[in-house]
Enzyme design. Sequence first.
Site, PDB file in Angstrom:
ATOM      1  N   LYS A 133       3.961 -38.026  24.055  1.00 11.14           N
ATOM      2  CA  LYS A 133       2.812 -37.505  24.804  1.00 11.14           C
ATOM      3  C   LYS A 133       1.745 -38.589  24.921  1.00 11.14           C
ATOM      4  O   LYS A 133       1.481 -39.319  23.947  1.00 11.14           O
ATOM      5  CB  LYS A 133       2.256 -36.274  24.075  1.00 11.14           C
ATOM      6  CG  LYS A 133       1.169 -35.513  24.806  1.00 11.14           C
ATOM      7  CD  LYS A 133       0.768 -34.266  24.012  1.00 11.14           C
ATOM      8  CE  LYS A 133      -0.324 -33.478  24.693  1.00 11.14           C
ATOM      9  NZ  LYS A 133      -0.776 -32.322  23.881  1.00 11.14           N
TER      10      LYS A 133
ATOM     11  N   SER B  72      -0.998 -28.111  26.656  1.00 10.36           N
ATOM     12  CA  SER B  72      -1.219 -29.331  27.385  1.00 10.36           C
ATOM     13  C   SER B  72       0.001 -30.262  27.406  1.00 10.36           C
ATOM     14  O   SER B  72       0.119 -31.103  28.291  1.00 10.36           O
ATOM     15  CB  SER B  72      -2.398 -30.096  26.783  1.00 10.36           C
ATOM     16  OG  SER B  72      -2.143 -30.451  25.432  1.00 10.36           O
TER      17      SER B  72
ATOM     18  N   SER C 201      -0.553 -26.371  22.108  1.00  8.28           N
ATOM     19  CA  SER C 201      -0.002 -27.301  23.099  1.00  8.28           C
ATOM     20  C   SER C 201       1.382 -27.864  22.820  1.00  8.28           C
ATOM     21  O   SER C 201       1.947 -28.543  23.670  1.00  8.28           O
ATOM     22  CB  SER C 201      -0.961 -28.466  23.315  1.00  8.28           C
ATOM     23  OG  SER C 201      -2.025 -28.018  24.106  1.00  8.28           O
TER      24      SER C 201
HETATM   25  N1  GLN Z   1      -4.654 -24.543  25.706  1.00  4.70           N
HETATM   26  C1  GLN Z   1      -5.558 -24.808  24.622  1.00  4.70           C
HETATM   27  C2  GLN Z   1      -6.772 -25.516  25.156  1.00  4.70           C
HETATM   28  O1  GLN Z   1      -6.900 -25.646  26.319  1.00  4.70           O
HETATM   29  C3  GLN Z   1      -4.871 -25.625  23.561  1.00  4.70           C
HETATM   30  C4  GLN Z   1      -4.682 -27.030  23.919  1.00  4.70           C
HETATM   31  C5  GLN Z   1      -4.028 -27.839  22.848  1.00  4.70           C
HETATM   32  O2  GLN Z   1      -3.387 -27.328  21.930  1.00  4.70           O
HETATM   33  N2  GLN Z   1      -4.226 -29.149  22.938  1.00  4.70           N
HETATM   34  O3  GLN Z   1      -7.618 -25.941  24.441  1.00  4.70           O
END
Ligand code: GLN
Length: 491
Positions: free
Chosen positions: A80, A155, A179
């Site tokens: 990532k 994400s 994420s």
């Molecule tokens: N979807 C969540 C957010 O927007 C979690 C994102 C993540 O785990 N990086 O913050």
Amino acid sequence: MTDVTRMTAVQVAALIASGEASAVEVAQAHLDRIAAVDDRVHAFLHVDTEGALAAARAVDERRAAGEELGPLAGVPVAVKDVLTTKGVPTTVGSRILEGWRPPYDSTIVERLRAAGTVLLGKTNMDEFAMGSSTEYSAYGPTYNPWDLTRIPGGSGGGSAAAIAAYEAPLAIGSDTGGSIRQPGAVTGTVGAKPTYGGTSRYGLVAFSSSLDTPGPCARTVEDAALLHAAIGGHDPRDSTSIPQPVPDVVAAARAGASGDLTGVRLGVVSEFSGEGAEPGVLAAFRDALDTLTKLGAEIVEVSCPHFQYALPAYYLIAPSECSSNLARFDGVRFGLRAGDDGSRSLEEVMSLTRDTGFGPEVKRRIMLGTYALSSGYYDAYYGQAQKVRTLITRDFTAAFEQVDVLVSPTTPFVAFPFGSRTGDPYQMYLADLFTIPTNLYGGPGISVPCGLSEGLPVGLQIMAPTMADDRMYRVAAALESAVGVLTPPAL
Ligand code: GLN
């Protein structure tokens, strides 16, 4: 030779160790697959062809010299774009870091290299890991290999899609609120968030430092466990790293694969049953509970009354920490600098850089966090959210006195069509309804495929006590032995 891109990491490693295929051949097969499908999937922001082939050659040379290779030597991995890679672009899905080549490797990447894995490139993500669909990537979204009109989760949608599309057998994600697990669920792959502090944050571009946790993505539970073991463990360069070894997650995954869960108590959180989840997701979840019962597990209903406040608490704590962490992107030290033509003041250049470099969701979070931390509001918002965090942790502690692990659907809904949730931030935030409590507590959680709804994958989430990551791997492997690995339609 059979198609190596369809193989698990365990199979690929065995193929290389036996000499049936070279690491270079394996790397080339995956690079070819990326070249064939990634214009449709867009899992990668950067493919490091030369770096991958050089790493593969080094593995082949070590093998030829008779060196004993580790369990993942020669296995390709996608990373990532939130983790720094020396000399290789690291953008975090943002324009503000476009073109930045970090001068150092993150600890996770350093350990991947030491394990002899072959880094294929950097995967797409929502900007600064804020989002649940990759639609907030400044470089365009990733497409779900199950249905190219739908999101791959976020994400870390790029890492999950790369695995589901057979572009890589393994990938690294980061999980702040879900994420790793949510993209895993909606792409029919396995994603694990380790115990907070069980994997190093050194070189992970910070979003919310008290929540961010790098972890493994794979197509099987055993592969995820092997990757977890390779990257985990104490790192003196991360002050929140736990100075203890990671529990034996690989042995736990292998034990679970026998499909025997006799004596294991699974807690179903009553506050999570029903509300907010699609009927098809709930049906797949109930089927998974039946399967787990047949494997010998005992289902116990437990109450975690404060879980209902997890989402609002998270959306104060995470933006607060991000507003502070993202202050470093000022146009002076890294990446983009806008309007520096000699006519503007330093403040004007900083402001213009941040206005140009950050996307709308990142700006929304910075503003929310700045407000929540401002004097006069700090106690009412940030302080209150921290108190809720403590209550959620107590719910987990009480639950784990009754059961070994907690289970829930990973996500309330299957992969949704592009554009269906971008108009209302709250609808996007709901994607992490079931994953966020674990982040606030700091324990581990895994998503493992448990079936389909409307032809799309559904994930089961297993949550364990802190530093009991092995427990969730055992249960996940047992479910996998009964459900099998999901195969997406051919691309
Ligand atoms: N979807 C969540 C957010 O927007 C979690 C994102 C993540 O785990 N990086 O913050």
